[in-house]
Design an enzyme around this catalytic site. Structure first.
Site: not given
Length: 243
Positions: A127-128, A213, A238
């Site tokens: 996702c990052c 987050c 990340c």
């Protein structure tokens, strides 16, 4: 192999040369020398953190020809967008945004769902990558110097960084002017100059990223505890500032 050795030697020589050019200079003067040395190829990435607001003030108040961009992940806090607007208004500027690749994001959401990052470290890092790392690579393409608000106190991994370093992953010089600033120094700079900043910083949010987050830290917790709090401390990066 010869090409890789040559590239490494060139990067080392460049790093040494530019270090000598800006070593010991105040931030404004260092930035001015960098833009003179690399005209049109110095960029600053901002997340509108208090650190980034300090650097933005140096650039925008002096009218330095540094391109400023942000990574809009699509899941930022409303307060972050307010700081973005406030910064544009204060300095009469328009900060450019880079967004996730639509096809990559749609595929991820279709296959794993909107909150899959809670399920595993692998999902969270993917996702990052989609929301931050891949857009960053597009933003840095063709540039020579990447200015960041990275501070050594942000996480254990970031203590290994230098004020000026070679980012091998992005093939770019990275300048971290606030690397050794502490939080009180950053806040003092912001307060004295009435620079717009994220009000979440006053509510226990130390490091502010995507809303799902990020949480406020509790008394006694370290700086990074509010980011990806469900993961082990050793995994809390990340991918933007990999050593």
């Amino acid at each position: 192999m010869d090409t890789q050795i040559e590239t490494t030697q060139t990067a080392t020589q460049l790093l040494h040369s530019i270090s000598g050019l800006i070593e010991g200079l105040p931030i404004g003067e260092a930035l001015a020398r960098l833009v003179a040395r690399f005209p049109g190829q110095v960029v600053f990435s901002t997340s509108f953190s208090i650190e980034d607001q300090v650097i933005a003030h140096h650039i925008l108040s002096a009218g330095l020809p540094v391109s400023i961009f942000t990574l809009d992940t699509g899941r930022l806090f409303p307060e972050t967008y307010s700081v973005w607007s406030g910064t544009n208004d204060k300095y009469a500027t328009k900060i450019k945004a880079y967004y996730p690749d639509r096809q990559l994001l749609e595929r991820y959401l279709d296959e794993k769902g909107p909150n899959a990052f809670y399920a595993s470290v692998e999902n969270r890092k993917e996702c990052c990558y989609i929301r931050k790392v891949e857009p960053l690579k597009r933003a840095l393409k063709g540039q020579a110097v990447w200015v960041t608000g990275l501070r050594a106190g942000h996480s254990p991994e970031r203590k290994d960084h230098s004020a000026l370093e070679w980012d091998e992953g992005n093939k770019i010089l990275k300048y971290n002017p606030l690397l050794h600033w502490d939080t009180p120094a950053v806040k003092e700079y912001i307060d004295k100059r009435e620079i717009p900043y994220n009000p979440l910083h006053d509510k226990g949010f130390v490091s502010i990223g995507c809303q799902p987050c990020t949480r406020a830290i509790r008394a006694g917790e370290d700086f990074r505890a509010g980011r990806w709090w469900w993961e082990d401390n050793s995994k809390k990066e990340c991918g933007l500032h990999a050593s």
